[in-house]
Design a protein around this motif. Structure first.
Motif, PDB file in Angstrom:
ATOM      1  N   PHE A  34     -22.412  -5.075   1.308  1.00  0.00           N
ATOM      2  CA  PHE A  34     -22.254  -6.305   2.075  1.00  0.00           C
ATOM      3  C   PHE A  34     -20.782  -6.641   2.235  1.00  0.00           C
ATOM      4  O   PHE A  34     -20.018  -6.617   1.261  1.00  0.00           O
ATOM      5  N   GLU A  35     -20.376  -6.957   3.448  1.00  0.00           N
ATOM      6  CA  GLU A  35     -19.022  -7.438   3.735  1.00  0.00           C
ATOM      7  C   GLU A  35     -19.145  -8.659   4.632  1.00  0.00           C
ATOM      8  O   GLU A  35     -19.804  -8.598   5.677  1.00  0.00           O
ATOM      9  N   LYS A  36     -18.512  -9.762   4.234  1.00  0.00           N
ATOM     10  CA  LYS A  36     -18.705 -11.016   4.989  1.00  0.00           C
ATOM     11  C   LYS A  36     -17.935 -11.057   6.298  1.00  0.00           C
ATOM     12  O   LYS A  36     -18.244 -11.878   7.169  1.00  0.00           O
ATOM     13  N   LYS A  37     -16.939 -10.172   6.462  1.00  0.00           N
ATOM     14  CA  LYS A  37     -16.201 -10.114   7.720  1.00  0.00           C
ATOM     15  C   LYS A  37     -16.640  -8.897   8.529  1.00  0.00           C
ATOM     16  O   LYS A  37     -17.521  -8.144   8.112  1.00  0.00           O
ATOM     17  N   GLU A  38     -16.016  -8.720   9.692  1.00  0.00           N
ATOM     18  CA  GLU A  38     -16.322  -7.575  10.548  1.00  0.00           C
ATOM     19  C   GLU A  38     -15.071  -6.712  10.682  1.00  0.00           C
ATOM     20  O   GLU A  38     -13.990  -7.220  10.976  1.00  0.00           O
ATOM     21  N   TYR A  39     -15.212  -5.413  10.448  1.00  0.00           N
ATOM     22  CA  TYR A  39     -14.068  -4.491  10.549  1.00  0.00           C
ATOM     23  C   TYR A  39     -13.644  -4.311  12.003  1.00  0.00           C
ATOM     24  O   TYR A  39     -14.486  -4.364  12.892  1.00  0.00           O
ATOM     25  N   PRO A  40     -12.347  -4.059  12.228  1.00  0.00           N
ATOM     26  CA  PRO A  40     -11.239  -4.091  11.269  1.00  0.00           C
ATOM     27  C   PRO A  40     -10.660  -5.498  11.163  1.00  0.00           C
ATOM     28  O   PRO A  40     -10.772  -6.293  12.099  1.00  0.00           O
ATOM     29  N   PHE A  41     -10.057  -5.797  10.008  1.00  0.00           N
ATOM     30  CA  PHE A  41      -9.414  -7.104   9.838  1.00  0.00           C
ATOM     31  C   PHE A  41      -8.276  -6.956   8.823  1.00  0.00           C
ATOM     32  O   PHE A  41      -8.242  -6.016   8.026  1.00  0.00           O
ATOM     33  N   HIS A  42      -7.348  -7.899   8.869  1.00  0.00           N
ATOM     34  CA  HIS A  42      -6.188  -7.880   7.988  1.00  0.00           C
ATOM     35  C   HIS A  42      -6.512  -8.555   6.659  1.00  0.00           C
ATOM     36  O   HIS A  42      -7.363  -9.446   6.577  1.00  0.00           O
ATOM     37  N   ARG A  43      -5.809  -8.116   5.603  1.00  0.00           N
ATOM     38  CA  ARG A  43      -5.878  -8.754   4.294  1.00  0.00           C
ATOM     39  C   ARG A  43      -4.456  -8.981   3.793  1.00  0.00           C
ATOM     40  O   ARG A  43      -3.559  -8.193   4.104  1.00  0.00           O
ATOM     41  N   VAL A  44      -4.263 -10.027   2.993  1.00  0.00           N
ATOM     42  CA  VAL A  44      -2.965 -10.240   2.359  1.00  0.00           C
ATOM     43  C   VAL A  44      -2.818  -9.198   1.263  1.00  0.00           C
ATOM     44  O   VAL A  44      -3.567  -9.188   0.287  1.00  0.00           O
ATOM     45  N   CYS A  45      -1.864  -8.295   1.447  1.00  0.00           N
ATOM     46  CA  CYS A  45      -1.751  -7.128   0.573  1.00  0.00           C
ATOM     47  C   CYS A  45      -0.386  -6.492   0.778  1.00  0.00           C
ATOM     48  O   CYS A  45       0.157  -6.510   1.891  1.00  0.00           O
ATOM     49  N   GLY A  46       0.178  -5.916  -0.286  1.00  0.00           N
ATOM     50  CA  GLY A  46       1.463  -5.226  -0.179  1.00  0.00           C
ATOM     51  C   GLY A  46       1.388  -3.905   0.568  1.00  0.00           C
ATOM     52  O   GLY A  46       2.414  -3.385   1.005  1.00  0.00           O
ATOM     53  N   GLU A  47       0.186  -3.325   0.670  1.00  0.00           N
ATOM     54  CA  GLU A  47      -0.079  -2.133   1.487  1.00  0.00           C
ATOM     55  C   GLU A  47       0.753  -0.923   1.072  1.00  0.00           C
ATOM     56  O   GLU A  47       1.187  -0.131   1.895  1.00  0.00           O
ATOM     57  N   TYR A  48       0.944  -0.817  -0.239  1.00  0.00           N
ATOM     58  CA  TYR A  48       1.567   0.368  -0.847  1.00  0.00           C
ATOM     59  C   TYR A  48       0.567   0.947  -1.848  1.00  0.00           C
ATOM     60  O   TYR A  48      -0.024   0.214  -2.643  1.00  0.00           O
ATOM     61  N   ILE A  49       0.367   2.256  -1.804  1.00  0.00           N
ATOM     62  CA  ILE A  49      -0.577   2.924  -2.711  1.00  0.00           C
ATOM     63  C   ILE A  49       0.155   3.996  -3.497  1.00  0.00           C
ATOM     64  O   ILE A  49       0.782   4.899  -2.922  1.00  0.00           O
ATOM     65  N   SER A  50       0.065   3.902  -4.812  1.00  0.00           N
ATOM     66  CA  SER A  50       0.639   4.936  -5.677  1.00  0.00           C
ATOM     67  C   SER A  50      -0.055   6.273  -5.427  1.00  0.00           C
ATOM     68  O   SER A  50      -1.261   6.330  -5.194  1.00  0.00           O
ATOM     69  N   LYS A  51       0.709   7.343  -5.506  1.00  0.00           N
ATOM     70  CA  LYS A  51       0.151   8.677  -5.253  1.00  0.00           C
ATOM     71  C   LYS A  51      -0.797   9.156  -6.345  1.00  0.00           C
ATOM     72  O   LYS A  51      -1.365  10.244  -6.228  1.00  0.00           O
ATOM     73  N   GLU A  52      -1.004   8.345  -7.376  1.00  0.00           N
ATOM     74  CA  GLU A  52      -1.959   8.734  -8.418  1.00  0.00           C
ATOM     75  C   GLU A  52      -3.358   8.966  -7.843  1.00  0.00           C
ATOM     76  O   GLU A  52      -4.148   9.724  -8.401  1.00  0.00           O
ATOM     77  N   VAL A  53      -3.679   8.304  -6.710  1.00  0.00           N
ATOM     78  CA  VAL A  53      -5.027   8.421  -6.147  1.00  0.00           C
ATOM     79  C   VAL A  53      -5.118   9.447  -5.020  1.00  0.00           C
ATOM     80  O   VAL A  53      -6.214   9.749  -4.543  1.00  0.00           O
ATOM     81  N   LYS A  54      -3.983   9.986  -4.595  1.00  0.00           N
ATOM     82  CA  LYS A  54      -4.011  10.865  -3.419  1.00  0.00           C
ATOM     83  C   LYS A  54      -4.858  12.125  -3.635  1.00  0.00           C
ATOM     84  O   LYS A  54      -5.657  12.487  -2.745  1.00  0.00           O
ATOM     85  N   PRO A  55      -4.751  12.829  -4.781  1.00  0.00           N
ATOM     86  CA  PRO A  55      -5.610  14.013  -4.966  1.00  0.00           C
ATOM     87  C   PRO A  55      -7.102  13.684  -4.894  1.00  0.00           C
ATOM     88  O   PRO A  55      -7.884  14.452  -4.336  1.00  0.00           O
ATOM     89  N   PHE A  56      -7.490  12.536  -5.458  1.00  0.00           N
ATOM     90  CA  PHE A  56      -8.893  12.117  -5.390  1.00  0.00           C
ATOM     91  C   PHE A  56      -9.313  11.885  -3.934  1.00  0.00           C
ATOM     92  O   PHE A  56     -10.374  12.360  -3.498  1.00  0.00           O
ATOM     93  N   LEU A  57      -8.505  11.161  -3.186  1.00  0.00           N
ATOM     94  CA  LEU A  57      -8.838  10.878  -1.782  1.00  0.00           C
ATOM     95  C   LEU A  57      -8.937  12.170  -0.974  1.00  0.00           C
ATOM     96  O   LEU A  57      -9.847  12.329  -0.150  1.00  0.00           O
ATOM     97  N   GLU A  58      -8.035  13.093  -1.211  1.00  0.00           N
ATOM     98  CA  GLU A  58      -8.070  14.375  -0.497  1.00  0.00           C
ATOM     99  C   GLU A  58      -9.308  15.171  -0.877  1.00  0.00           C
ATOM    100  O   GLU A  58      -9.949  15.787  -0.019  1.00  0.00           O
ATOM    101  N   ARG A  59      -9.649  15.158  -2.151  1.00  0.00           N
ATOM    102  CA  ARG A  59     -10.820  15.902  -2.628  1.00  0.00           C
ATOM    103  C   ARG A  59     -12.107  15.367  -2.007  1.00  0.00           C
ATOM    104  O   ARG A  59     -13.040  16.118  -1.719  1.00  0.00           O
ATOM    105  N   MET A  60     -12.141  14.051  -1.781  1.00  0.00           N
ATOM    106  CA  MET A  60     -13.333  13.412  -1.217  1.00  0.00           C
ATOM    107  C   MET A  60     -13.283  13.331   0.312  1.00  0.00           C
ATOM    108  O   MET A  60     -14.154  12.720   0.927  1.00  0.00           O
TER     109      MET A  60
END
Length: 375
Positions: A34-60
């Motif tokens: 469940f998501e109360k909004k409709e994609y796409p939409f903006h969120r208050v966020c720094g929008e930087y992701i550490s590369k610690e998750v990149k191998p996982f994202l690539e694998r999936m």
């Protein structure tokens, strides 16, 4: 196992919710999000992701190469007066907007077979007779075996669940812009001002994210956000230059009130909490997006282990998730809370800049403590 029965309901379609639902559905666990909004939409966020998750994202097959995220390798810090120090980021990261990334993962969830209901708000969740009853604002009630709550920093559900942190007034508000501005593409800048700090870094499409955390009392003194920025943020000459030379791409900034960094539980009334719902890292650590992705994966993994026979019952699922959440996130949240005290004050921020300049290797080690291991 009844494949037509909803086995897991995920509340909230941010990073943690989308990742957990994709992982569950790919493992054969019937999942509804469940998501109360409709994609796409903006969120208050720094929008930087550490590369610690990149191998996982690539694998999936969940890394958005086609969106061409920015490569971020350097960190710059300034005090309120504009004195600066710089250090290389130990692991590095990438920048991408939530507008693009969340929508990309939403499409991936649909393709994986996740049932997604947007523009749908959950009003209450009750655990009864070893199952969950999920009450929707429309009056409809659904049932599921498990619930993952990933609805973000603050929600009406937190009041419904009477979570302890929601009783405390938070002094912070967050503000975000996207802009076109001349700013180094490999740099994350963190710039202090009275009572807060502002992060600046590139995302996709040659856009720059400008996101800051300020004390709400600052805003009370002025007629609006623009007046506060001119009076408070512009005291830092670096921020003054960035704001005055930026072509702002939003009609008005994205704003969120009552940002709380209080401790939260990772399991409450048998519900697994993920992302900011389980614990919000201070923005100066710049790693909330990576934490959300990782915690979504961990929550789904604990449930998958039950369906695959590795865990025996609900209690083991909850215990496993609590333990693995603590192991991965409790220390960096503690470091983030302690480090935050150094910011928004000229004397402490000035000492931080001098420390970064004089002891770069120790500073890099501290930065590393707010980031997790590659997984």
């Amino acid at each position: 196992m009844d494949k037509n029965k909803i086995q897991v309901i995920v509340v909230g379609g941010g990073l943690a919710g989308l990742i957990s639902s994709i992982c569950l559905q790919k493992a054969g666990v019937n999942t509804l999000l469940f998501e109360k909004k409709e994609y796409p939409f903006h969120r208050v966020c720094g929008e930087y992701i550490s590369k610690e998750v990149k191998p996982f994202l690539e694998r999936m097959d969940l890394f958005p190469d086609h969106l061409k995220p920015s490569e971020l390798t350097r960190f710059q810090l300034s005090d309120i007066k504009g004195s600066m120090a710089e250090v290389d980021l130990p692991l590095g990261g990438f920048g991408i907007s939530r507008f693009q990334l969340d929508d990309f993962l939403y499409q991936k969830a649909l393709n994986a077979g996740v049932k997604v209901k947007t523009k749908t708000e959950v009003s209450d969740i009750v655990f009864q007779d070893n199952e969950f009853k999920i009450n929707l604002k429309t009056g409809e009630t659904l049932t599921s075996e498990f619930v993952i709550n990933a609805y973000g920093k603050r929600s009406k559900l937190d009041k419904t669940f009477d979570r302890p942190f929601i009783q405390k007034k938070s002094p912070f508000l967050g503000v975000k812009y996207h802009a076109k501005v001349n700013f180094p593409k490999d740099l994350i800048g963190l710039y202090n001002f009275k009572g807060g700090y502002c992060g600046v870094s590139h995302i996709e499409d040659d856009k720059v994210n400008i996101c800051y955390l300020a004390r709400r009392e600052n805003l009370k003194e002025y007629r609006g956000i623009a007046e506060m920025e001119e009076a408070i943020l512009h005291q830092n000459p670096l921020l003054k230059n960035i704001f005055e030379s930026s072509e702002m791409l939003f009609d008005k900034p994205e704003v969120i009130n009552e940002i709380s960094f209080e401790r939260k539980a990772s399991v409450e009334n048998h519900m697994l909490m993920a992302g900011d719902t389980a614990g919000l890292i201070t923005p100066l650590c710049g790693n909330g997006m990576a934490m959300a992705i990782h915690s979504g994966y961990l929550a789904s993994s604990s449930i998958i282990k039950l369906f695959e026979g590795e865990l025996k019952n609900r209690n083991e699922v909850e215990t496993e998730y609590q333990n693995i959440w603590q192991k991965n996130f409790s220390k960096r949240l503690w470091v983030g809370r302690k480090t935050q005290n150094l910011f928004g004050n000229q004397m402490r921020a000035g000492l931080s800049v001098k420390f970064l300049r004089n002891f770069p290797s120790i500073a890099k080690s501290l930065i590393q403590q707010t980031h997790g291991e590659v997984f």
